[in-house]
Design an enzyme around this catalytic site. Structure first.
Site, PDB file in Angstrom:
ATOM      1  CG  ASP A 155      -2.066   0.868   1.194  1.00 50.21           C
ATOM      2  OD1 ASP A 155      -2.121   1.718   0.289  1.00 50.21           O
ATOM      3  OD2 ASP A 155      -2.934   0.746   2.075  1.00 50.21           O
ATOM      4  N   GLY A 205      -4.908   3.323  -8.111  1.00 52.02           N
ATOM      5  CA  GLY A 205      -5.132   3.494  -9.543  1.00 52.02           C
ATOM      6  C   GLY A 205      -4.374   4.642 -10.165  1.00 52.02           C
ATOM      7  CG  ASP A 226      -9.352   3.221   1.021  1.00 50.08           C
ATOM      8  OD1 ASP A 226      -8.528   3.012   0.113  1.00 50.08           O
ATOM      9  OD2 ASP A 226      -9.060   3.220   2.226  1.00 50.08           O
TER      10      ASP A 226
HETATM   11  C1  GLA Z   1      -5.486   2.219   2.713  1.00 56.05           C
HETATM   12  C2  GLA Z   1      -6.018   1.078   1.856  1.00 56.05           C
HETATM   13  C3  GLA Z   1      -7.064   0.301   2.643  1.00 56.05           C
HETATM   14  C4  GLA Z   1      -6.446  -0.233   3.932  1.00 56.05           C
HETATM   15  C5  GLA Z   1      -5.855   0.915   4.740  1.00 56.05           C
HETATM   16  C6  GLA Z   1      -5.055   0.407   5.931  1.00 56.05           C
HETATM   17  O1  GLA Z   1      -6.470   3.165   2.970  1.00 56.05           O
HETATM   18  O2  GLA Z   1      -6.547   1.554   0.658  1.00 56.05           O
HETATM   19  O3  GLA Z   1      -7.572  -0.778   1.872  1.00 56.05           O
HETATM   20  O4  GLA Z   1      -5.460  -1.175   3.614  1.00 56.05           O
HETATM   21  O5  GLA Z   1      -4.981   1.708   3.943  1.00 56.05           O
HETATM   22  O6  GLA Z   1      -4.441   1.429   6.664  1.00 56.05           O
END
Ligand code: GLA
Length: 405
Positions: A155, A205, A226
């Site tokens: 991430d 993305g 998200d």
């Molecule tokens: C980001 C990701 C989420 C999750 C959080 C965790 O927002 O997009 O899916 O993994 O981090 O902190």
């Protein structure tokens, strides 16, 4: 550059073909593709967020088995953010007190016939502020492999501030080159462990990730920001998938984010449409609900084997939005054996029975009555040209036609 095992074997096969007679050819068995169909499982974030513990992960594994979800195909039990502790003097990352023994947890999940996933990122910190992998990529990849990890969600989070804005403050193109290099670094590190680990890119993305992620070993990549358990968000994400179908296929998938089925205040129709459309999109199906307290109607949606069969169809063709008529959309997906899935979604709330939707089969390349199965009711259905179809607000008619004409 991470080169897939199957490509290496193909190269080896063709090299030996040049130098040896056919009779001397060793039988070369190609390695299975990692994520040949979209990964299915459960992830901790959408329900537990930062509160997840070792106990919750064990309970999730137990419940995947007890509810029949494992048998339906949900194999990965993925720990999202907040498992991480501190690095020691050698740079080795330790778990925090919520996860006393990651190897023991992985062994437990494996003992149930399931696989286990974990989470990190290319920055110094994860999105929840825990330690991430910047400068420790090989070390972390090796640690995951030693624990027996099968899946990594990687991430972006603090990478923007840590690296992009520091090293290329006002050069977007250079920033994107740095981003690709960072994901490639972890892709190569995972590959070097020799363990098949699904590599899930999460950078929302940016910069058409679908164009470059497969080339650096990505098995899936988030296509948007998200998700949350609200229809407007789910529909906004769905809309952004139209046109991305050409990037999906065995081993490499668009990821419109994890499932919210069973979460928040989604209506039954919204839960169904979310699941049906994610299956049409050949999306990874990572449930994110409260498994020990799952309601029967939510379990029925998540374990609908006809819908899962669409998601997992071996051809891996993501659905196309064939046409829309105001708030009603028609999506189609070509399936193995010549079958076709048709989803008719009423995404809005302003169409009433006085003006039902009329299906135009010609716009789907179909002619004459089409016999199929309504995958929500399990009943046979015949679609005819211009037939009026009344669909409730936020509901979806999902039909599989075995022999489209
Ligand atoms: C980001 C990701 C989420 C999750 C959080 C965790 O927002 O997009 O899916 O993994 O981090 O902190």
């Amino acid at each position: 550059m991470r080169i897939s095992a199957s490509l290496c074997l193909a190269a080896l096969a063709s090299a030996s073909f040049v130098s040896a007679p056919a009779s001397a050819q060793p039988a070369i068995k190609s390695a299975p593709i990692t994520a040949a169909t979209p990964p299915m499982g459960w992830n901790s974030w959408n329900f537990f967020a930062g509160k997840v513990t070792d106990k919750d992960i064990r309970a999730a594994a137990d419940n995947l088995v007890a509810t029949g979800m494992k048998d339906a195909g949900y194999i990965y039990v993925n720990i999202d953010d907040t498992w991480e502790g501190q690095r020691d003097a050698d740079g080795v990352l330790h778990t925090n007190s919520k996860f006393p023994d990651m190897k023991a947890l992985a062994d437990y999940v494996h003992s149930k016939g399931l696989k286990i996933g974990i989470y990190s990122g290319p920055g110094s910190k994860t999105c929840a502020g825990y330690a991430a992998s910047l400068g420790h990529e090989e070390q972390d990849a090796k640690l995951y492999a030693d624990w027996g990890i099968d899946y990594l969600k990687y991430d972006e989070c603090s990478f923007t501030g840590d690296v992009l804005e520091k090293q290329a403050p006002s050069d977007k193109a250079a920033q994107m080159r740095l981003m690709i290099a960072a994901y490639q670094k972890m892709g190569s590190a995972l590959h070097a462990t020799g363990r098949p680990i699904v590599f899930s890119l999460c950078q929302y993305g940016w910069d058409a990730v679908w164009e470059w992620a497969p080339g650096i070993g990505g098995n899936l990549w988030r296509t948007t920001g998200d998700i949350n358990p609200r229809w407007d968000r789910i529909y906004a994400i769905l809309s952004q998938q139209a046109g991305l179908e050409k990037y999906a296929g065995p081993g490499h998938w668009n990821d419109p984010d994890m499932l919210e089925v069973g979460n928040g205040k989604l209506s039954l129709e919204e839960n169904w449409s979310h699941f049906a459309m994610w299956a049409m999109l050949a999306s990874p199906l990572l449930a994110g609900n409260d498994l020990p307290n799952m309601k029967p109607e939510i379990k029925a949606i998540l374990t609908n084997s006809d819908v899962i069969a669409i998601d997992q169809d071996r051809l891996g063709h993501q659905a196309t939005r064939a046409y829309s008529d105001g708030e009603v959309e028609v999506w189609t997906r070509h399936l193995s054996g010549g079958a076709l899935a048709i989803a008719i979604l009423d995404a809005g709330d302003s169409r009433y029975s006085t003006h039902p939707f009329h299906l135009d089969l010609a716009r789907l390349g179909l002619h004459g009555p089409q016999n199929g199965k309504d995958l929500k009711t399990g009943q046979p259905i015949t679609l005819t040209n211009n037939m009026p179809i009344e669909i409730q607000s936020h509901d979806t008619l999902l039909v599989r036609i075995a022999t489209p004409k």
